[in-house]
Design a protein around this motif. Structure first.
Motif, mmCIF file in Angstrom:
data_model
loop_
_atom_site.group_PDB
_atom_site.id
_atom_site.type_symbol
_atom_site.label_atom_id
_atom_site.label_comp_id
_atom_site.label_asym_id
_atom_site.label_seq_id
_atom_site.Cartn_x
_atom_site.Cartn_y
_atom_site.Cartn_z
ATOM 1 N N GLY A 134 1.298 12.146 9.026
ATOM 2 C CA GLY A 134 0.831 13.496 9.300
ATOM 3 C C GLY A 134 1.824 14.352 10.041
ATOM 4 O O GLY A 134 1.898 15.560 9.805
ATOM 5 N N GLU A 135 2.606 13.736 10.954
ATOM 6 C CA GLU A 135 3.553 14.524 11.756
ATOM 7 C C GLU A 135 5.010 14.222 11.432
ATOM 8 O O GLU A 135 5.787 15.140 11.178
ATOM 9 N N TRP A 178 -5.528 0.352 1.267
ATOM 10 C CA TRP A 178 -5.199 1.140 2.464
ATOM 11 C C TRP A 178 -4.059 2.108 2.167
ATOM 12 O O TRP A 178 -4.140 3.302 2.505
ATOM 13 N N ALA A 179 -3.012 1.630 1.543
ATOM 14 C CA ALA A 179 -1.838 2.464 1.289
ATOM 15 C C ALA A 179 -2.158 3.620 0.351
ATOM 16 O O ALA A 179 -1.665 4.744 0.548
ATOM 17 N N ARG A 180 -2.963 3.377 -0.667
ATOM 18 C CA ARG A 180 -3.340 4.461 -1.578
ATOM 19 C C ARG A 180 -4.139 5.538 -0.847
ATOM 20 O O ARG A 180 -3.972 6.733 -1.094
ATOM 21 N N GLY A 181 -5.013 5.104 0.051
ATOM 22 C CA GLY A 181 -5.769 6.076 0.830
ATOM 23 C C GLY A 181 -4.869 6.914 1.713
ATOM 24 O O GLY A 181 -5.020 8.143 1.795
ATOM 25 N N VAL A 182 -3.910 6.275 2.379
ATOM 26 C CA VAL A 182 -2.946 7.001 3.213
ATOM 27 C C VAL A 182 -2.176 8.013 2.377
ATOM 28 O O VAL A 182 -1.999 9.181 2.768
ATOM 29 N N ALA A 183 -1.703 7.581 1.213
ATOM 30 C CA ALA A 183 -0.926 8.465 0.346
ATOM 31 C C ALA A 183 -1.753 9.664 -0.105
ATOM 32 O O ALA A 183 -1.297 10.814 -0.034
ATOM 33 N N GLN A 184 -2.967 9.422 -0.545
ATOM 34 C CA GLN A 184 -3.814 10.502 -1.037
ATOM 35 C C GLN A 184 -4.150 11.505 0.051
ATOM 36 O O GLN A 184 -4.198 12.711 -0.189
ATOM 37 N N ASN A 186 -2.377 12.293 2.643
ATOM 38 C CA ASN A 186 -1.250 12.922 3.319
ATOM 39 C C ASN A 186 -0.186 13.495 2.385
ATOM 40 O O ASN A 186 0.900 13.849 2.831
ATOM 41 N N GLY A 187 -0.488 13.604 1.116
ATOM 42 C CA GLY A 187 0.453 14.230 0.206
ATOM 43 C C GLY A 187 1.628 13.354 -0.164
ATOM 44 O O GLY A 187 2.765 13.837 -0.246
ATOM 45 N N TYR A 188 1.381 12.073 -0.409
ATOM 46 C CA TYR A 188 2.412 11.131 -0.826
ATOM 47 C C TYR A 188 1.963 10.431 -2.106
ATOM 48 O O TYR A 188 0.762 10.294 -2.366
ATOM 49 N N SER A 189 2.929 9.980 -2.874
ATOM 50 C CA SER A 189 2.670 8.982 -3.903
ATOM 51 C C SER A 189 3.079 7.628 -3.339
ATOM 52 O O SER A 189 3.816 7.569 -2.347
ATOM 53 N N VAL A 190 2.621 6.542 -3.953
ATOM 54 C CA VAL A 190 2.979 5.217 -3.447
ATOM 55 C C VAL A 190 3.142 4.255 -4.610
ATOM 56 O O VAL A 190 2.404 4.317 -5.597
ATOM 57 N N MET A 191 4.159 3.387 -4.491
ATOM 58 C CA MET A 191 4.409 2.346 -5.472
ATOM 59 C C MET A 191 4.524 1.018 -4.738
ATOM 60 O O MET A 191 4.998 0.966 -3.597
ATOM 61 N N PHE A 192 4.107 -0.057 -5.401
ATOM 62 C CA PHE A 192 4.035 -1.366 -4.756
ATOM 63 C C PHE A 192 4.994 -2.355 -5.410
ATOM 64 O O PHE A 192 5.325 -2.248 -6.590
ATOM 65 N N GLY A 193 5.437 -3.315 -4.625
ATOM 66 C CA GLY A 193 6.307 -4.365 -5.118
ATOM 67 C C GLY A 193 6.256 -5.560 -4.189
ATOM 68 O O GLY A 193 5.319 -5.717 -3.406
ATOM 69 N N GLY A 194 7.276 -6.396 -4.241
ATOM 70 C CA GLY A 194 7.297 -7.586 -3.407
ATOM 71 C C GLY A 194 8.703 -8.103 -3.208
ATOM 72 O O GLY A 194 9.635 -7.719 -3.923
ATOM 73 N N ILE A 195 8.850 -8.970 -2.224
ATOM 74 C CA ILE A 195 10.132 -9.587 -1.895
ATOM 75 C C ILE A 195 9.897 -11.079 -1.702
ATOM 76 O O ILE A 195 8.919 -11.485 -1.073
ATOM 77 N N GLY A 196 10.793 -11.881 -2.218
ATOM 78 C CA GLY A 196 10.719 -13.323 -2.041
ATOM 79 C C GLY A 196 10.254 -14.035 -3.296
ATOM 80 O O GLY A 196 9.956 -13.406 -4.320
ATOM 81 N N PRO A 197 10.193 -15.379 -3.248
ATOM 82 C CA PRO A 197 9.839 -16.179 -4.421
ATOM 83 C C PRO A 197 8.462 -15.814 -4.966
ATOM 84 O O PRO A 197 7.505 -15.654 -4.216
#
Length: 228
Positions: A134-135, A178-184, A186-197
């Motif tokens: 937001g800020e 949670w992340a989709r709600g934050v994005a919606q 606050n005017g953001y898009s969001v994409m998901f991924g991962g790290i590690g095996p």
């Protein structure tokens, strides 16, 4: 492949965690570089492991680390002293919480929150959202957090966290909700991924979210969106 079979073939937990930690930091640094950012915030910078990687890249002209722990900041200052000196130092370190508002840090090109959100009490998540999205409103924010579903592969008991100070650890479904709600909100898009095996049933040990402020060219997502 069952979880128990996977556990028996894995090296020690400490070795795995150290390797994953290094891979995570390298990936986040590379992805921040790929966004074209010049001014970067490290929110929850700890003792400076990501800061060190960022400062080795000439692209990052201004880097700010924010951390609540005085001990961790002292370690960062010792390790990164050369970047804190001179008339126009590239690095600034600040003691404080990213759950609080810091208007002078508004509008950076990019920010990172690497394995920090799970240290926040759930009832403070709304404060983090207001302060960060937001800020501060960085153009891009890269976030990583443990994937709870992967924990049995680290020989952890149900309900046991990877670190004692973690206040929660999310499944992939809960993190994405949670992340989709934050994005919606606050005017953001969001994409998901991962790290590690990658495990075919539980995904990757680290889950990631790339938030891009609406109107900004979206960066490459953090890791391939595998196992979701």
């Amino acid at each position: 492949m069952s979880l128990l079979t996977s556990e028996r073939t894995m090296p020690s937990l400490m070795t795995q965690m150290t390797s994953l930690h290094e891979e995570r930091l390298d990936r986040v640094c590379a992805l921040l570089k790929a966004t074209g950012a010049h001014r970067v915030l490290d929110l929850g910078c700890g003792s400076g492991s990501l800061l060190y990687r960022l400062l080795r890249e000439p692209q990052f002209a201004s880097v700010v680390g924010v951390e609540t722990s005085g001990e961790s900041l002292a370690q960062a200052r010792n390790m990164l002293a050369e970047y804190l000196s001179g008339d126009s130092p590239r690095l600034k370190l600040m003691r404080g919480s990213y759950a609080d508002r810091h208007s002078h840090l508004t509008g950076f090109d990019a920010a990172a929150m690497v394995e920090t959100i799970e240290h926040v009490y759930p009832n403070q998540l709304s404060s983090v959202e207001l302060a960060v999205f937001g800020e501060l409103r960085p153009a891009v924010l890269l976030m990583t957090t443990p994937n709870q579903e992967y924990n049995p592969l680290f020989d952890l008991e149900p309900g046991e966290f990877r670190e004692e100070d973690h206040k929660f650890e999310w499944t992939r479904e809960k993190f994405q909700r949670w992340a989709r709600g934050v994005a919606q909100r606050n005017g953001y898009s969001v994409m998901f991924g991962g790290i590690g095996p990658l495990h075919p049933d539980v995904g990757q040990p680290t889950q990631t979210a790339t938030f891009t402020r609406t109107g900004q060219e979206p960066p490459e997502p953090m890791g391939r969106n595998r196992g979701f």
